[in-house]
Design an enzyme around this catalytic site. Structure first.
Site, short mmCIF file in Angstrom:
data_model
loop_
_atom_site.label_atom_id
_atom_site.label_comp_id
_atom_site.label_asym_id
_atom_site.label_seq_id
_atom_site.Cartn_x
_atom_site.Cartn_y
_atom_site.Cartn_z
N GLY A 39 37.92 39.81 33.19
CA GLY A 39 39.29 40.07 32.75
C GLY A 39 39.49 41.29 31.88
N GLY A 40 38.49 42.18 31.81
CA GLY A 40 38.64 43.38 30.99
C GLY A 40 39.71 44.32 31.50
N ARG A 187 38.82 52.55 35.83
CA ARG A 187 39.34 51.39 35.12
C ARG A 187 40.46 51.79 34.17
NH1 ARG A 187 35.36 46.45 33.89
NH2 ARG A 187 37.22 45.95 32.69
N HIS A 268 27.06 41.70 28.98
CA HIS A 268 28.03 40.77 29.55
C HIS A 268 28.20 40.92 31.06
CE1 HIS A 268 31.41 38.07 29.46
NE2 HIS A 268 32.27 38.98 29.87
N TRP A 269 27.66 41.98 31.63
CA TRP A 269 27.92 42.34 33.02
C TRP A 269 26.66 42.16 33.85
CZ3 TRP A 269 30.69 47.61 34.32
CH2 TRP A 269 31.84 47.32 35.07
#
Length: 290
Positions: A39-40, A187, A268-269
């Protein structure tokens, strides 16, 4: 230097789900597998799984949606029950695709979506892989610095490329050099879509019902977790600065059919930083080979 196979050509479509559009890209043949992104700011399905789609498409029909509120899908989110809104949208997509059951793979926000969908309708989920999912023990500790960075992106002086780069290089991954500038550029462009800026899909609960929403968004407060029969693999980066790695143990202790793998020197990825490891573990687990 590690190399990664580019995603193959994919069929793209906009699918109507309860009057809203969900963008879907898909490729490959085999059992259906939905990849649900995080959700970034500026996140979308194909970009989040760029290092995984080709490998998984060798065995699976890989279906990659943009979650409701993101990418080319209809914007907006139910702030009172974000995980439920996402899960309802993806379940509706599964219905529209004519699928009875499917595998689910979810990273962060997508992991929360997958878990909520499985809790609400376990009969629709074959197997599930969660990478650093949101909503695990979130009412039992203060937010991490990484989560605060994510939630503050649209507040204060508003979105900016330096703000996004700091979130990605400082908090999202273990090795900042692993993320090309092109990923951050893409992004950032998506993060400043006027519709997204007007209604950010991931925000801090506020208002009179904020505590109720926060409680609902912590799966460790949900009694159904200990009865969920879906075989689940949880992958967590040991150096995750967004969602605490201790969440992995919380899930492993509560879910009756849960394997846990903690990846060293990983943030986190997981699916991006440790793509080969992720692709192998994911394919084998979903196929029942481990």
């Amino acid at each position: 230097m590690t190399t990664h196979t580019q995603p193959p050509s994919m069929q793209e479509s906009l699918i109507d789900v309860a009057g809203k559009k969900i963008f879907v890209a898909e490729t490959g043949d085999g059992p259906p597998l939905l990849l649900l992104h995080g959700g970034g700011p500026g996140a979308s399905g194909v970009s989040n799984y760029a290092r995984n789609i080709a490998a998984l498409a060798k065995e699976y029909r890989v279906i990659v949606p943009d979650l409701p509120g993101y990418g080319r899908s209809t914007k907006g989110m139910d702030g009172a029950d974000p995980f439920g809104y996402l899960a309802d949208g993806i379940r509706g997509l599964i219905d529209e695709l004519g699928l009875d059951k499917t595998h689910l793979v979810g990273n962060s926000y997508g992991g929360a979506c997958a878990l909520r969908l499985a809790l609400d309708t376990p009969d629709r989920v074959e197997r599930m892989v969660l990478m650093g999912p949101g909503g695990i023990g979130t009412t039992r500790a203060l937010p991490t610095s990484g989560l605060n960075s994510l939630l503050n992106y649209y507040s204060g002086d508003g979105p900016s490329r330096p703000k996004l780069e700091k979130f990605i290089r400082t908090y999202l991954v273990f090795n900042a050099a692993d993320v090309p500038d092109s990923v951050i550029d893409a992004r950032y462009r998506d993060s400043i879509d006027p519709e997204v800026v007007a209604a950010p899909p991931l925000r801090r609960p506020s208002g009179r019902d904020a505590l109720r929403t926060l409680w609902k968004m912590d799966f460790t407060r949900d009694d159904r977790l200990s009865r969920l029969p879906v075989p689940t693999l949880v992958l967590w980066g040991a150096a995750d600065k967004v969602n605490r790695p201790s969440g992995g143990r919380m899930l492993a202790e509560r879910l009756p059919n849960c394997d846990l793998y903690v990846a060293a020197n990983t943030g986190h990825w997981v699916q991006f930083e440790r793509a080969e490891l992720f692709n192998r573990l994911c394919a084998d687990f979903l196929a029942g080979r481990r």
